[in-house]
Design an enzyme around this catalytic site. Structure first.
Site, short mmCIF file in Angstrom:
data_model
loop_
_atom_site.label_atom_id
_atom_site.label_comp_id
_atom_site.label_asym_id
_atom_site.label_seq_id
_atom_site.Cartn_x
_atom_site.Cartn_y
_atom_site.Cartn_z
N TYR A 226 -10.09 4.86 9.39
CA TYR A 226 -9.93 5.08 8.07
C TYR A 226 -11.66 5.57 8.07
O TYR A 226 -12.28 5.55 7.95
CB TYR A 226 -10.13 3.95 7.23
CG TYR A 226 -8.83 3.54 6.48
CD1 TYR A 226 -8.66 4.55 5.77
CD2 TYR A 226 -7.68 2.99 6.82
CE1 TYR A 226 -7.39 4.50 5.50
CE2 TYR A 226 -6.58 3.07 6.46
CZ TYR A 226 -6.28 4.28 5.62
OH TYR A 226 -5.65 3.80 5.03
N GLU B 76 -9.48 -2.55 -6.36
CA GLU B 76 -9.51 -2.55 -4.86
C GLU B 76 -9.95 -3.94 -4.05
O GLU B 76 -9.02 -4.53 -3.51
CB GLU B 76 -10.85 -1.62 -3.97
CG GLU B 76 -10.64 -0.31 -3.86
CD GLU B 76 -9.22 0.24 -3.61
OE1 GLU B 76 -9.53 -0.44 -2.58
OE2 GLU B 76 -8.29 1.31 -3.38
N TYR C 263 -12.35 2.18 0.99
CA TYR C 263 -11.97 2.39 2.18
C TYR C 263 -12.98 3.07 3.56
O TYR C 263 -12.61 2.15 4.50
CB TYR C 263 -10.42 3.00 2.81
CG TYR C 263 -9.57 2.48 2.12
CD1 TYR C 263 -9.32 1.43 0.62
CD2 TYR C 263 -8.38 2.30 3.01
CE1 TYR C 263 -8.99 0.58 0.63
CE2 TYR C 263 -7.36 1.38 2.62
CZ TYR C 263 -7.07 0.08 1.15
OH TYR C 263 -6.70 -0.75 1.69
N CYS D 100 -10.77 4.36 -4.67
CA CYS D 100 -10.12 3.96 -3.16
C CYS D 100 -10.92 5.26 -1.76
O CYS D 100 -10.61 4.38 -0.80
CB CYS D 100 -9.00 4.97 -3.77
SG CYS D 100 -7.65 5.44 -2.53
N ASP E 80 1.02 -1.24 0.55
CA ASP E 80 -0.11 -0.55 0.13
C ASP E 80 1.11 1.25 0.16
O ASP E 80 -0.06 3.06 -0.60
CB ASP E 80 -0.89 0.22 1.22
CG ASP E 80 -2.37 1.07 0.96
OD1 ASP E 80 -2.73 0.86 -0.10
OD2 ASP E 80 -2.83 1.21 1.95
C1 VIB Z 1 -5.02 -0.11 -2.32
C2 VIB Z 1 -5.54 1.68 -1.13
N1 VIB Z 1 -6.99 1.43 -1.71
C3 VIB Z 1 -7.58 3.04 -1.00
C4 VIB Z 1 -6.74 3.06 -0.28
C5 VIB Z 1 -7.48 4.67 0.91
N2 VIB Z 1 -6.99 6.08 0.52
C6 VIB Z 1 -6.08 6.05 -0.02
S1 VIB Z 1 -5.75 7.31 -0.54
C7 VIB Z 1 -7.09 7.96 0.21
C8 VIB Z 1 -7.33 9.87 0.69
C9 VIB Z 1 -6.64 10.64 1.79
O1 VIB Z 1 -5.54 10.15 1.53
C10 VIB Z 1 -7.63 7.33 0.82
C11 VIB Z 1 -8.76 6.75 1.58
C12 VIB Z 1 -5.85 2.78 0.25
N3 VIB Z 1 -4.96 3.16 1.61
N4 VIB Z 1 -5.53 1.68 -0.41
#
Ligand code: VIB
Length: 225
Positions: free
Chosen positions: A167, A209, A141, A137, A46
């Site tokens: 999260y 995802e 989350y 993304c 990640d």
């Molecule tokens: C594979 C993967 N997908 C989604 C996220 C979550 N995420 C990444 S950037 C962001 C917005 C604010 O920084 C969020 C919620 C992750 N970490 N890894």
């Protein structure tokens, strides 16, 4: 007023978020039974995912056609580099993983495919493509974080409590709402043909995802031949 883009796409995306939530990786964080080696795989993969993801915000900043949109992307870039990646750095510290090792992680096949797809779609179109590529993304989350937080004791879990706390936090919920507001603003008034293109980007990144959770659960990298 026309229907919001995120409302229109929700019926197609809901099942993907539910499947992510039910995935054994995510369920294992909820009940605290997830093997720490699998979690470390997620952490390292990640971290390098986020480096690529951060580039999307930079592309969005350069493609923005108004200052408000430019600001939203710039804030997003700051958020990934200094808020979200800080969580990863602090977890890595507790596992004794040096920052240089985190940064030097070799991106797995699924991770490479996911980030390459996002960057390609972001580069190939206008600013709305960038917002569409970014959306799954934070949406995925935030959905998972809020669902996990409902499980009694999950937020107090020794290993994964702080992950769930981050999260599901108001701060992350706001970040996701900003991402939703942005795509809704940029998609407004677009013809059906263009909306379909944006929809496909969100659905495919949503499926990526799911594949990312699965890749981490199986600790996959590349085939050994
Ligand atoms: C594979 C993967 N997908 C989604 C996220 C979550 N995420 C990444 S950037 C962001 C917005 C604010 O920084 C969020 C919620 C992750 N970490 N890894």
């Amino acid at each position: 007023m026309s229907e919001k883009f995120t409302d229109r796409i929700y019926p197609k995306i809901k099942g993907i978020w539910e499947a992510c939530f039910k995935h054994p990786f995510v369920q294992g964080m909820g009940d605290g039974t997830l093997d720490l080696e699998k979690f470390k795989h997620w952490l390292m993969q990640d971290y390098v995912y986020l480096i690529e993801y951060a580039r999307l915000f930079a592309i969005g900043t350069s493609k923005a056609t108004d200052l408000g949109t430019m600001n939203s992307f710039a804030k997003g870039l700051d958020g990934v580099l200094f808020v979200e990646m800080d969580l990863h750095r602090s977890y890595a510290k507790t596992f004794g993983i040096p920052e240089e090792d985190l940064e030097a992680t070799d991106q797995s096949a699924i991770n490479t495919a996911y980030t390459s797809y996002m960057l390609n779609k972001a580069q190939a179109g206008g600013v709305e493509n960038v917002a569409a590529a970014l959306l799954a993304c934070s949406w995925c989350y935030n959905y998972i974080g809020l669902e996990l937080a409902k499980i009694p004791g999950a937020l107090e879990g020794e290993n994964y409590g702080s992950w769930i706390g981050m999260y599901s936090s108001d701060e992350f919920t706001d970040l996701n709402e900003n991402a939703m507001d942005l795509i809704n603003k940029l998609a407004e008034g677009k013809p059906e043909r263009e909306l379909k293109v944006l929809e496909e980007i969100v659905v495919k990144t949503g499926l990526f995802e799911y594949m990312f959770w699965d890749m981490c659960y199986k600790q996959e990298t590349w085939p050994e031949i």
